[in-house]
Motif scaffolding. Sequence first.
Motif, PDB file in Angstrom:
ATOM      1  N   GLU A 168       0.825  -1.207   0.000  1.00 45.43           N
ATOM      2  CA  GLU A 168       0.000   0.000   0.000  1.00 45.43           C
ATOM      3  C   GLU A 168       0.863   1.262   0.000  1.00 45.43           C
ATOM      4  O   GLU A 168       0.546   2.249  -0.675  1.00 45.43           O
ATOM      5  CB  GLU A 168      -0.932   0.002   1.219  1.00 45.43           C
ATOM      6  CG  GLU A 168      -2.040  -1.035   1.170  1.00 45.43           C
ATOM      7  CD  GLU A 168      -1.548  -2.448   1.429  1.00 45.43           C
ATOM      8  OE1 GLU A 168      -0.388  -2.584   1.926  1.00 45.43           O
ATOM      9  OE2 GLU A 168      -2.288  -3.404   1.144  1.00 45.43           O
ATOM     10  N   GLU A 169       1.973   1.261   0.752  1.00 43.61           N
ATOM     11  CA  GLU A 169       2.874   2.408   0.755  1.00 43.61           C
ATOM     12  C   GLU A 169       3.515   2.607  -0.609  1.00 43.61           C
ATOM     13  O   GLU A 169       3.711   3.747  -1.055  1.00 43.61           O
ATOM     14  CB  GLU A 169       3.948   2.222   1.821  1.00 43.61           C
ATOM     15  CG  GLU A 169       3.431   2.278   3.245  1.00 43.61           C
ATOM     16  CD  GLU A 169       4.512   2.020   4.274  1.00 43.61           C
ATOM     17  OE1 GLU A 169       4.350   2.418   5.433  1.00 43.61           O
ATOM     18  OE2 GLU A 169       5.540   1.402   3.909  1.00 43.61           O
ATOM     19  N   CYS A 170       3.819   1.518  -1.294  1.00 43.68           N
ATOM     20  CA  CYS A 170       4.412   1.622  -2.632  1.00 43.68           C
ATOM     21  C   CYS A 170       3.428   2.255  -3.616  1.00 43.68           C
ATOM     22  O   CYS A 170       3.807   3.109  -4.434  1.00 43.68           O
ATOM     23  CB  CYS A 170       4.841   0.243  -3.116  1.00 43.68           C
ATOM     24  SG  CYS A 170       6.147  -0.532  -2.141  1.00 43.68           S
ATOM     25  N   VAL A 171       2.171   1.839  -3.566  1.00 43.04           N
ATOM     26  CA  VAL A 171       1.164   2.378  -4.484  1.00 43.04           C
ATOM     27  C   VAL A 171       0.913   3.858  -4.191  1.00 43.04           C
ATOM     28  O   VAL A 171       0.771   4.673  -5.115  1.00 43.04           O
ATOM     29  CB  VAL A 171      -0.144   1.567  -4.366  1.00 43.04           C
ATOM     30  CG1 VAL A 171      -1.243   2.197  -5.192  1.00 43.04           C
ATOM     31  CG2 VAL A 171       0.093   0.123  -4.810  1.00 43.04           C
ATOM     32  N   ALA A 172       0.865   4.232  -2.903  1.00 35.91           N
ATOM     33  CA  ALA A 172       0.677   5.640  -2.551  1.00 35.91           C
ATOM     34  C   ALA A 172       1.840   6.487  -3.064  1.00 35.91           C
ATOM     35  O   ALA A 172       1.653   7.620  -3.523  1.00 35.91           O
ATOM     36  CB  ALA A 172       0.528   5.787  -1.044  1.00 35.91           C
ATOM     37  N   HIS A 173       3.044   5.946  -3.022  1.00 39.72           N
ATOM     38  CA  HIS A 173       4.207   6.669  -3.553  1.00 39.72           C
ATOM     39  C   HIS A 173       4.127   6.792  -5.074  1.00 39.72           C
ATOM     40  O   HIS A 173       4.482   7.827  -5.647  1.00 39.72           O
ATOM     41  CB  HIS A 173       5.493   5.944  -3.154  1.00 39.72           C
ATOM     42  CG  HIS A 173       6.719   6.478  -3.813  1.00 39.72           C
ATOM     43  ND1 HIS A 173       7.168   7.765  -3.619  1.00 39.72           N
ATOM     44  CD2 HIS A 173       7.586   5.903  -4.697  1.00 39.72           C
ATOM     45  CE1 HIS A 173       8.265   7.963  -4.333  1.00 39.72           C
ATOM     46  NE2 HIS A 173       8.531   6.857  -4.992  1.00 39.72           N
ATOM     47  N   PHE A 174       3.625   5.774  -5.723  1.00 38.90           N
ATOM     48  CA  PHE A 174       3.502   5.813  -7.183  1.00 38.90           C
ATOM     49  C   PHE A 174       2.559   6.928  -7.635  1.00 38.90           C
ATOM     50  O   PHE A 174       2.830   7.631  -8.620  1.00 38.90           O
ATOM     51  CB  PHE A 174       2.999   4.448  -7.688  1.00 38.90           C
ATOM     52  CG  PHE A 174       2.203   4.518  -8.951  1.00 38.90           C
ATOM     53  CD1 PHE A 174       2.817   4.761 -10.172  1.00 38.90           C
ATOM     54  CD2 PHE A 174       0.817   4.353  -8.932  1.00 38.90           C
ATOM     55  CE1 PHE A 174       2.079   4.840 -11.340  1.00 38.90           C
ATOM     56  CE2 PHE A 174       0.079   4.427 -10.085  1.00 38.90           C
ATOM     57  CZ  PHE A 174       0.707   4.667 -11.298  1.00 38.90           C
ATOM     58  N   LEU A 175       1.467   7.138  -6.909  1.00 35.37           N
ATOM     59  CA  LEU A 175       0.473   8.127  -7.323  1.00 35.37           C
ATOM     60  C   LEU A 175       1.014   9.560  -7.296  1.00 35.37           C
ATOM     61  O   LEU A 175       0.510  10.420  -8.025  1.00 35.37           O
ATOM     62  CB  LEU A 175      -0.765   8.021  -6.440  1.00 35.37           C
ATOM     63  CG  LEU A 175      -1.574   6.727  -6.598  1.00 35.37           C
ATOM     64  CD1 LEU A 175      -2.702   6.676  -5.576  1.00 35.37           C
ATOM     65  CD2 LEU A 175      -2.147   6.608  -8.011  1.00 35.37           C
ATOM     66  N   VAL A 176       2.016   9.839  -6.465  1.00 32.58           N
ATOM     67  CA  VAL A 176       2.567  11.200  -6.370  1.00 32.58           C
ATOM     68  C   VAL A 176       3.990  11.286  -6.905  1.00 32.58           C
ATOM     69  O   VAL A 176       4.655  12.312  -6.739  1.00 32.58           O
ATOM     70  CB  VAL A 176       2.541  11.669  -4.907  1.00 32.58           C
ATOM     71  CG1 VAL A 176       1.118  11.770  -4.391  1.00 32.58           C
ATOM     72  CG2 VAL A 176       3.359  10.739  -4.007  1.00 32.58           C
ATOM     73  N   SER A 177       4.458  10.232  -7.564  1.00 29.97           N
ATOM     74  CA  SER A 177       5.845  10.201  -8.038  1.00 29.97           C
ATOM     75  C   SER A 177       6.003  10.969  -9.345  1.00 29.97           C
ATOM     76  O   SER A 177       5.025  11.246 -10.057  1.00 29.97           O
ATOM     77  CB  SER A 177       6.297   8.751  -8.228  1.00 29.97           C
ATOM     78  OG  SER A 177       5.519   8.118  -9.233  1.00 29.97           O
ATOM     79  N   ASP A 178       7.256  11.301  -9.658  1.00 31.24           N
ATOM     80  CA  ASP A 178       7.559  12.004 -10.900  1.00 31.24           C
ATOM     81  C   ASP A 178       7.553  11.069 -12.111  1.00 31.24           C
ATOM     82  O   ASP A 178       7.381  11.532 -13.240  1.00 31.24           O
ATOM     83  CB  ASP A 178       8.923  12.689 -10.790  1.00 31.24           C
ATOM     84  CG  ASP A 178       8.950  13.725  -9.683  1.00 31.24           C
ATOM     85  OD1 ASP A 178       7.877  14.281  -9.371  1.00 31.24           O
ATOM     86  OD2 ASP A 178      10.044  13.971  -9.115  1.00 31.24           O
ATOM     87  N   TRP A 179       7.776   9.794 -11.893  1.00 29.51           N
ATOM     88  CA  TRP A 179       7.860   8.836 -12.998  1.00 29.51           C
ATOM     89  C   TRP A 179       6.497   8.189 -13.322  1.00 29.51           C
ATOM     90  O   TRP A 179       6.441   7.250 -14.113  1.00 29.51           O
ATOM     91  CB  TRP A 179       8.868   7.732 -12.665  1.00 29.51           C
ATOM     92  CG  TRP A 179       8.791   7.206 -11.268  1.00 29.51           C
ATOM     93  CD1 TRP A 179       9.480   7.639 -10.191  1.00 29.51           C
ATOM     94  CD2 TRP A 179       7.946   6.141 -10.802  1.00 29.51           C
ATOM     95  NE1 TRP A 179       9.143   6.914  -9.067  1.00 29.51           N
ATOM     96  CE2 TRP A 179       8.198   5.982  -9.417  1.00 29.51           C
ATOM     97  CE3 TRP A 179       7.003   5.305 -11.398  1.00 29.51           C
ATOM     98  CZ2 TRP A 179       7.560   5.035  -8.644  1.00 29.51           C
ATOM     99  CZ3 TRP A 179       6.363   4.354 -10.628  1.00 29.51           C
ATOM    100  CH2 TRP A 179       6.642   4.221  -9.271  1.00 29.51           C
ATOM    101  N   LYS A 180       5.431   8.710 -12.736  1.00 30.54           N
ATOM    102  CA  LYS A 180       4.098   8.185 -13.050  1.00 30.54           C
ATOM    103  C   LYS A 180       3.753   8.399 -14.525  1.00 30.54           C
ATOM    104  O   LYS A 180       3.052   7.585 -15.147  1.00 30.54           O
ATOM    105  CB  LYS A 180       3.073   8.874 -12.150  1.00 30.54           C
ATOM    106  CG  LYS A 180       1.625   8.477 -12.411  1.00 30.54           C
ATOM    107  CD  LYS A 180       0.689   9.268 -11.503  1.00 30.54           C
ATOM    108  CE  LYS A 180      -0.768   8.959 -11.827  1.00 30.54           C
ATOM    109  NZ  LYS A 180      -1.699   9.755 -10.988  1.00 30.54           N
ATOM    110  N   SER A 181       4.269   9.500 -15.108  1.00 30.33           N
ATOM    111  CA  SER A 181       3.965   9.806 -16.512  1.00 30.33           C
ATOM    112  C   SER A 181       4.576   8.808 -17.482  1.00 30.33           C
ATOM    113  O   SER A 181       4.201   8.779 -18.658  1.00 30.33           O
ATOM    114  CB  SER A 181       4.457  11.211 -16.851  1.00 30.33           C
ATOM    115  OG  SER A 181       5.846  11.329 -16.621  1.00 30.33           O
TER     116      SER A 181
END
Length: 510
Positions: A168-181
Amino acid sequence: MAASARYMNEKPEDKNSLDLSALDFGPAWAREGEGKTKKNYKDYEPRGAGSRKPFKGKGGRPQHGEGRKFDRGDKRRGKFDGKKGGRPPRPAFVQAPEGVSAEIMPIEAGVDNMAKEISAAGRTYSVFELAHVVLGARERFHIVFRKEEGAEDLLQCKKDHSVYLTKEECVAHFLVSDWKSEFYEEEEVETEPPTGSFQAIAKCGLSGEILGPPNYHAYTHNVLELHRTRFAHMDLERYKSRIQTVRSEEAVSEWLESMKKKTQYKVVGEEGVVLDDPLAVTKHFQEKHFDEVFRATHRADVPSDIPAKLLSPGLLTLLKETVADQRRYPGKLASFLCRQLSGRHLAVFKWQGKLHCGPSRPHVVPEETTIADRPKQMLDWVQANPGGGVDQLWKDVLPEGISEEAKKEWYHDLHWLLNQGYVVLMSDGHLYDSALSKEKPKAKKVKSAKSGVTKKSKPQSKSAEPESSEEVKSEPVAKESADKQSEVPASDSKEIAEEVKTEDSEAEEA
């Protein structure tokens, strides 16, 4: 007690009766006969409002409750507003996780430079002093997290090296990360605003983000999603209590206008696949790309100055505690430095009971060895002046009017003595004979005058006061000296560990 005794010595008028008037336990200012006139508070007249002295600043003194520059409900309490700025809420303290350990490892380039400096200068340093040098700056070491037996694997991101404990912490980090694009492209499209009777708009009291009307079907999802992505450190019920409700037609109209645009997410690499909301993006990422971005590992290396948002809160606490413990007493780091430096052809040995590292182990000059005049002259001076400074050595032994080229030969001879281990040059510029290496300053027993308990005093160093010393010019270490250093028995990890344990116990006794 003195004041009480004075009053108790006064004789009562009637000897047959018990008079307790002398037992005056009140404060000194309320007692009679103390040499001061007692104030009569019956005649006291309070000052009126007009008797107060005027304020000398501009505009006069403001009355109570007037002229305040803050609102008690908001700014005085540091209320956070994402648009206007302010102080964000302090994150709650999270305990370090069980089953995970952390170690401090110096960077390889730093250890290489340290070994070159010791070899070039020929000086001997305390291993614990070198450990404090490593801990002096965050860029000189990194942190290694290890999971213990029976614990869950660590999850480390391949994109930015962040480390988390749960999926869950990994997914939360993905949503606000710079590499999501790299996986999803955002696109705004026109859409019809929601229909219904909306009387109020709710917004986050911490960030100012609009959540929508409480009777809107997506309101609960918006609250949970914002709490999970930005305020997971807070309790959910506490976060809900910070939600504000605005009842005005302007706020409802503004929200309806913002709902005319909708954000869609195009999946990169999959033609025609469009996701409608962040919840669908999260589900798609977990199914398709999670294993591609995050890896499960039993060991995770991170730089010591890693941003806090790239670590699980528990791991961040563990990192801070590990660095603080090692700065107080770097026993584990010193043991690791011993192995690293001895593997780079340096000698690790005990000097007067403490671990040191230098170009060579102390060696007494063999009787059958004949030393040339210049080295012999310097060796005799060191033996006659234990703890003398290197500057004083040059003043006493260098001939007057000597040329710079001749000085280099003297420097080379001193460096030869250091590399052979016949002379030890400490980091503070003091010179010692190698025969002093086994001497350990004994603690003097001091007997306390009051209790009679025998205590150990701190051992005093035999070295003189530090003098200003200049760097000893050095030349490459001879091959013979390098061969001797490579055979140093201190490279044995068991011996180093025993020496560190011994020094640990001595430090605890002190």
